[in-house]
Design an enzyme around this catalytic site. Sequence first.
Site, mmCIF file in Angstrom:
data_model
loop_
_atom_site.group_PDB
_atom_site.id
_atom_site.type_symbol
_atom_site.label_atom_id
_atom_site.label_comp_id
_atom_site.label_asym_id
_atom_site.label_seq_id
_atom_site.Cartn_x
_atom_site.Cartn_y
_atom_site.Cartn_z
ATOM 1 N N GLU A 148 -1.688 -9.226 3.464
ATOM 2 C CA GLU A 148 -1.570 -9.788 4.818
ATOM 3 C C GLU A 148 -2.907 -10.200 5.415
ATOM 4 O OE1 GLU A 148 -1.039 -6.647 3.951
ATOM 5 O OE2 GLU A 148 -1.576 -5.206 5.515
ATOM 6 N N HIS B 290 -3.638 -5.180 0.341
ATOM 7 C CA HIS B 290 -3.071 -5.715 1.589
ATOM 8 C C HIS B 290 -3.151 -7.242 1.616
ATOM 9 C CE1 HIS B 290 -2.558 -1.923 3.814
ATOM 10 N NE2 HIS B 290 -3.590 -1.509 3.102
ATOM 11 N N CYS C 290 0.832 -1.206 0.000
ATOM 12 C CA CYS C 290 0.000 0.000 0.000
ATOM 13 C C CYS C 290 0.872 1.264 0.000
ATOM 14 C CB CYS C 290 -0.990 -0.050 1.155
ATOM 15 S SG CYS C 290 -2.491 0.869 0.764
HETATM 16 N N1 GLN Z 1 -1.970 6.717 2.784
HETATM 17 C C1 GLN Z 1 -2.085 5.960 1.587
HETATM 18 C C2 GLN Z 1 -3.446 6.106 0.924
HETATM 19 O O1 GLN Z 1 -4.377 6.519 1.547
HETATM 20 C C3 GLN Z 1 -1.780 4.485 1.828
HETATM 21 C C4 GLN Z 1 -2.770 3.825 2.739
HETATM 22 C C5 GLN Z 1 -2.270 2.497 3.267
HETATM 23 O O2 GLN Z 1 -1.090 2.229 3.244
HETATM 24 N N2 GLN Z 1 -3.148 1.690 3.794
HETATM 25 O O3 GLN Z 1 -3.596 5.788 -0.231
#
Ligand code: GLN
Length: 547
Positions: A518, A516, A381
């Site tokens: 995970e 994600h 992310c």
């Molecule tokens: N801050 C980034 C976004 O909002 C990444 C978010 C995250 O890593 N979950 O896109």
Amino acid sequence: MTKFIFVTGGVVSSLGKGITAASLAAVLEARGLKVTMTKMDPYINVDPGTMSPFQHGEVFVTEDGAETDLDLGYYERFLHHSKMSKTNNFTSGRIYQTVLNKERRGDYLGGTVQVIPHITDEIKHRIRASGEGYDIAIIEIGGTVGDIESLPFMEAVRQMQVELGRNRAMLMHLTLVPYISSAGETKTKPTQHSVKELRSIGLQPDVLICRSEHAIGEDNRRKIALFTNVEERAVILCEDADSIYQIPRTLHEQDLDDIILERFGIEAPEADLSDWDKVVDRLLNAEGKVTVAIVGKYVELPDAYKSINEALLHAGITHKTKVEIDYIDAEALETDDSLMQQLQQADAILVPGGFGERGKLGKMRAITYARENNVPFLGICLGMQLAVIEFATNKLGLKADSTEFDRQAPEPIIGLITEWLDEKGELQVRNDDSDLGGTMRLGSQKAELVEGSKLHQIYGSKFINERHRHRYEMNNRYIEPLEAAGMSISGYSAKQHLVESVEIADHPWFIGVQFHPEFTSSPRTGHPLFASFIEAAIKNQKQAHSA
Ligand code: GLN
């Protein structure tokens, strides 16, 4: 008809109530039953989405896009056949919000709206709904008995026990049995008091799970049973274990599943826990060890990266290798060269998700190091977004940034989705800061992987479903220059054609994913991406040794 097991905690928090409840769920599932779990959180936040990981650990994201308590992560890791959803986690805030909305709409026809029955009815309604279609629903009540906040939940549980009867509801209470080393004695008094506290609000536990650091002994079991009105065989002793995945067997060995099924009048085949035995065996008898550096913002509280820690551990189980995690503070890494040396000891580097600019340069420093030195790298992310920014900065010479950090970024390579959907090609800034809840791409979404990419090879399929939690996206205008310089796009979201993943072909293992992975890893099946990442770490270590 669904049977309900309510789980409360006493004496202190952090006894592993969620893990124990989930372990019980695993044993019941191993007896062929359909089991689900729900967590009720007593705080006023409407959901944990806006809460800092520093306070409550990670926010776990479900398939249907709910931002939930991290305990739901345990539920999914322990259960094989049930997925968690929006219905499986609710807070006091959510309950009050629902009741207040009804009140404003006039649904209560001018009646006085009260905790009993209106709040408790809403709680009961949600508990019942969460259990629909399952043989057994395990309902965990957050907090510790005696807290003011959890009282409406406790009262709802009391009412439900009366309404459902002994054959459909039972109460399991988790307590601490401390060992006082100066006296050389195990103390049962806190447990007695905790049960007394429960009784004062009309709740009598049917099962006690006694958590302790040391062996508790049969005499103490007898004593606890006598003072708490709990059947002796239903006082379950649960000492600290080497691995949480041993707990299903610990509970089963003390016949907890039999006690429950007898009470509910359910006949079911014997529990088959061989999967869990295998997990524990591979975990505790690992043959090698690799170190993964996690470079992030929340390193003082490993719970902030709970699912990532677990996913790495699962990948270790897959490869029968111990995975040690070295947390490196991204902000300190910006200036501290000794931390840089520490980073260089790692066999692989992971930059996790996150929000906000703090630590950005430290994470970028780690990424540069991984990219230039052929160290396996996984960016998740925000970790992917920074990998893209790092590459654009250092390989393309762009003044690249995310508009999350700089609204006027000269090269907004990461931005809000609406920014590049503008037909005139102009940068639009959507002002969605007013409501920090619910403005993100959330939950499981389908992605199409690019054939011939590493990611495609790793997943072994063209379409994958992974969970999301972010506002910002990679700007499609930069795909061409990035790919020309060696960073290729390996996946696009099926619906909007947004960039889902990047990789560097000319690197042993450098992958960034917008989603994600995970959240979908489990100890029994692992996850292909983490398994491949750890495999790369093992390879990297071997090469370093032979060099
Ligand atoms: N801050 C980034 C976004 O909002 C990444 C978010 C995250 O890593 N979950 O896109």
